[in-house]
Design a protein around this motif. Structure first.
Motif, PDB file in Angstrom:
ATOM      1  N   TYR A 125       0.825  -1.205   0.000  1.00  0.00           N
ATOM      2  CA  TYR A 125       0.000   0.000   0.000  1.00  0.00           C
ATOM      3  C   TYR A 125       0.863   1.259   0.000  1.00  0.00           C
ATOM      4  O   TYR A 125       0.494   2.277  -0.585  1.00  0.00           O
ATOM      5  CB  TYR A 125      -0.968   0.011   1.191  1.00  0.00           C
ATOM      6  CG  TYR A 125      -0.326   0.142   2.544  1.00  0.00           C
ATOM      7  CD1 TYR A 125       0.067   1.377   3.043  1.00  0.00           C
ATOM      8  CD2 TYR A 125      -0.139  -0.977   3.345  1.00  0.00           C
ATOM      9  CE1 TYR A 125       0.653   1.484   4.292  1.00  0.00           C
ATOM     10  CE2 TYR A 125       0.445  -0.873   4.592  1.00  0.00           C
ATOM     11  CZ  TYR A 125       0.845   0.357   5.060  1.00  0.00           C
ATOM     12  OH  TYR A 125       1.438   0.462   6.298  1.00  0.00           O
TER      13      TYR A 125
ATOM     14  N   SER B 118       2.207   1.630  -3.583  1.00  0.00           N
ATOM     15  CA  SER B 118       1.113   2.048  -4.458  1.00  0.00           C
ATOM     16  C   SER B 118       0.813   3.530  -4.303  1.00  0.00           C
ATOM     17  O   SER B 118       0.611   4.249  -5.286  1.00  0.00           O
ATOM     18  CB  SER B 118      -0.149   1.224  -4.145  1.00  0.00           C
ATOM     19  OG  SER B 118       0.056  -0.136  -4.425  1.00  0.00           O
ATOM     20  N   ALA B 119       0.770   4.006  -3.059  1.00  0.00           N
ATOM     21  CA  ALA B 119       0.509   5.427  -2.823  1.00  0.00           C
ATOM     22  C   ALA B 119       1.609   6.294  -3.411  1.00  0.00           C
ATOM     23  O   ALA B 119       1.349   7.340  -4.016  1.00  0.00           O
ATOM     24  CB  ALA B 119       0.366   5.688  -1.326  1.00  0.00           C
TER      25      ALA B 119
ATOM     26  N   SER C 297       4.097   3.557   7.822  1.00  0.00           N
ATOM     27  CA  SER C 297       4.449   2.267   7.229  1.00  0.00           C
ATOM     28  C   SER C 297       5.520   1.547   8.037  1.00  0.00           C
ATOM     29  O   SER C 297       6.503   2.156   8.481  1.00  0.00           O
ATOM     30  CB  SER C 297       4.945   2.463   5.796  1.00  0.00           C
ATOM     31  OG  SER C 297       3.916   2.967   4.988  1.00  0.00           O
TER      32      SER C 297
ATOM     33  N   THR D 152      -3.573   1.054  -7.516  1.00  0.00           N
ATOM     34  CA  THR D 152      -3.318   1.358  -6.103  1.00  0.00           C
ATOM     35  C   THR D 152      -4.141   0.472  -5.179  1.00  0.00           C
ATOM     36  O   THR D 152      -3.601  -0.133  -4.249  1.00  0.00           O
ATOM     37  CB  THR D 152      -3.611   2.841  -5.799  1.00  0.00           C
ATOM     38  OG1 THR D 152      -4.945   3.163  -6.230  1.00  0.00           O
ATOM     39  CG2 THR D 152      -2.630   3.742  -6.505  1.00  0.00           C
ATOM     40  N   LEU D 153      -5.449   0.383  -5.429  1.00  0.00           N
ATOM     41  CA  LEU D 153      -6.314  -0.354  -4.523  1.00  0.00           C
ATOM     42  C   LEU D 153      -6.062  -1.863  -4.570  1.00  0.00           C
ATOM     43  O   LEU D 153      -6.017  -2.524  -3.523  1.00  0.00           O
ATOM     44  CB  LEU D 153      -7.782  -0.063  -4.851  1.00  0.00           C
ATOM     45  CG  LEU D 153      -8.241   1.384  -4.639  1.00  0.00           C
ATOM     46  CD1 LEU D 153      -9.719   1.531  -4.992  1.00  0.00           C
ATOM     47  CD2 LEU D 153      -7.999   1.820  -3.203  1.00  0.00           C
TER      48      LEU D 153
ATOM     49  N   ALA E  21      -2.759  -2.995  -2.794  1.00  0.00           N
ATOM     50  CA  ALA E  21      -2.876  -2.683  -1.364  1.00  0.00           C
ATOM     51  C   ALA E  21      -3.729  -3.715  -0.649  1.00  0.00           C
ATOM     52  O   ALA E  21      -3.378  -4.199   0.436  1.00  0.00           O
ATOM     53  CB  ALA E  21      -3.459  -1.274  -1.184  1.00  0.00           C
TER      54      ALA E  21
ATOM     55  N   LEU F 291      -2.534  -6.438   2.262  1.00  0.00           N
ATOM     56  CA  LEU F 291      -3.140  -6.466   3.594  1.00  0.00           C
ATOM     57  C   LEU F 291      -3.803  -7.810   3.888  1.00  0.00           C
ATOM     58  O   LEU F 291      -3.749  -8.311   5.017  1.00  0.00           O
ATOM     59  CB  LEU F 291      -4.166  -5.336   3.718  1.00  0.00           C
ATOM     60  CG  LEU F 291      -3.605  -3.913   3.732  1.00  0.00           C
ATOM     61  CD1 LEU F 291      -4.729  -2.894   3.605  1.00  0.00           C
ATOM     62  CD2 LEU F 291      -2.798  -3.659   5.002  1.00  0.00           C
TER      63      LEU F 291
ATOM     64  N   ASP G 214       1.080  -7.368   5.148  1.00  0.00           N
ATOM     65  CA  ASP G 214       1.430  -5.948   5.269  1.00  0.00           C
ATOM     66  C   ASP G 214       0.601  -5.299   6.376  1.00  0.00           C
ATOM     67  O   ASP G 214      -0.626  -5.466   6.423  1.00  0.00           O
ATOM     68  CB  ASP G 214       1.165  -5.214   3.951  1.00  0.00           C
ATOM     69  CG  ASP G 214       2.149  -5.601   2.867  1.00  0.00           C
ATOM     70  OD1 ASP G 214       3.180  -6.218   3.193  1.00  0.00           O
ATOM     71  OD2 ASP G 214       1.885  -5.281   1.694  1.00  0.00           O
TER      72      ASP G 214
ATOM     73  N   PHE H  23      -3.118   7.247   2.647  1.00  0.00           N
ATOM     74  CA  PHE H  23      -3.353   6.535   1.391  1.00  0.00           C
ATOM     75  C   PHE H  23      -4.514   7.174   0.638  1.00  0.00           C
ATOM     76  O   PHE H  23      -4.433   7.431  -0.565  1.00  0.00           O
ATOM     77  CB  PHE H  23      -3.648   5.063   1.674  1.00  0.00           C
ATOM     78  CG  PHE H  23      -3.839   4.223   0.442  1.00  0.00           C
ATOM     79  CD1 PHE H  23      -2.755   3.642  -0.186  1.00  0.00           C
ATOM     80  CD2 PHE H  23      -5.106   4.000  -0.081  1.00  0.00           C
ATOM     81  CE1 PHE H  23      -2.925   2.865  -1.335  1.00  0.00           C
ATOM     82  CE2 PHE H  23      -5.290   3.225  -1.208  1.00  0.00           C
ATOM     83  CZ  PHE H  23      -4.188   2.656  -1.838  1.00  0.00           C
TER      84      PHE H  23
END
Length: 293
Positions: free
Chosen positions: A75, A78-79, A122, A231-232, A235, A239, A244, A258
């Motif tokens: 994540y 991605s951000a 993070s 991104t989504l 992530a 998770l 993560d 995010f």
């Protein structure tokens, strides 16, 4: 800020700068066989030195991205990569003499603030390997994407742009997840790892779809679909299956950061392709985004 986050931000700078170079070349290239996945368009674009320089920056960005993916959560990477749109916007003000509105400068600031929050929240990358079938599913998903891109020319303009952009984002998301799944980069074991082939297939598919999306359909629609998908998706996979997690007690900061980074990037979606050269059919002027493969 962790070294992994620094690598991710450096990758975003490479990608964002490459965008300004690649998009102009993609728009000036002669069209190929259709409005879906168009390998001929890519071949024509490769004859442009600006496009090749953009590819070199993409390659450097990808190497930096790989290092980041192996050290910080998906994540967070991605951000950071969504911030390449902010980089593109700022670079465009210098190289192409474009002007940002007050709202767009606000979006750039929002992206930066969001990335700061994500970086502070993070932790280290998770150690999970995911379900045993995940590698095969990534390869299958990339093949389905390629087929969907081939069929995209049957859709109306706006639907085509959304499909190509979202498909490109999913392809790049496959790359991000597959990089995390690679057990070792040492040869010859690497060649036997299905995750390597998911990286290659996802990257090539995403690049083909995005090169076509540059030329066909509204650029803001394609870019928005790409940002959300790339991104989504990774992530959520990180998770759910790869372990993560944000730092203890800072989950809220990671979530807010995010969301701010992605929202700011979406507000800059018009930076999909430069308003120089020939305008794509039905597409607005803007500024296109070069991507990695």
């Amino acid at each position: 800020m962790t070294p992994g986050m620094v690598y991710a931000l450096a990758a975003a700078v490479c990608y964002g700068t490459a965008s300004v170079l690649q998009a102009a070349a993609a728009r000036d290239a002669e069209p190929g066989s259709g409005a879906g996945v168009d390998p001929v368009l890519l071949v024509h674009a490769l004859r442009n030195r600006g496009y090749v320089l953009g590819l070199a920056l993409d390659t450097l960005g990808f190497l930096l991205q790989v290092v980041a993916l192996r050290s910080i959560p998906l994540y967070a990477v991605s951000a950071a990569l969504a911030a390449s749109l902010a980089v593109t916007a700022v670079v465009a003000t210098r190289l192409l003499a474009l002007r940002l509105s007050g709202a767009e400068w606000g979006a750039v600031v929002t992206v930066c603030a969001g990335l700061t929050m994500v970086g502070l929240a993070s932790g280290a990358a998770g150690s999970g390997a995911g379900p045993a079938a995940l590698r095969g599913c990534l390869i299958g998903a990339a093949l389905v994407l390629l087929l969907a891109g081939v069929l995209a020319n049957r859709l109306p303009e706006r639907g085509r742009a959304l499909l190509l952009g979202t498909g490109a984002g999913v392809g790049f998301g496959i790359v991000a997840v597959a990089v995390r799944l690679i057990d070792s980069f040492a040869l010859p074991g690497l060649l036997a790892d299905p995750a390597l082939y998911a990286v290659v297939l996802g990257g090539v598919t995403g690049f083909l779809l995005l090169t076509s999306a540059y030329r066909y359909g509204p650029v803001t629609v394609a870019t928005a679909g790409m940002v959300l998908a790339e991104t989504l998706g990774p992530a959520l996979v990180g998770l759910e299956w790869l372990g993560d997690r944000p730092r203890d007690g800072l989950q809220w900061l990671a979530f807010v950061g995010f969301g701010a980074a992605v929202t700011g990037a979406l507000a800059l979606a018009r930076f999909g392709e430069p308003a120089t050269g020939r305008r794509p059919p039905g597409g607005p002027g803007g500024l296109s985004r070069g991507r990695r493969g």
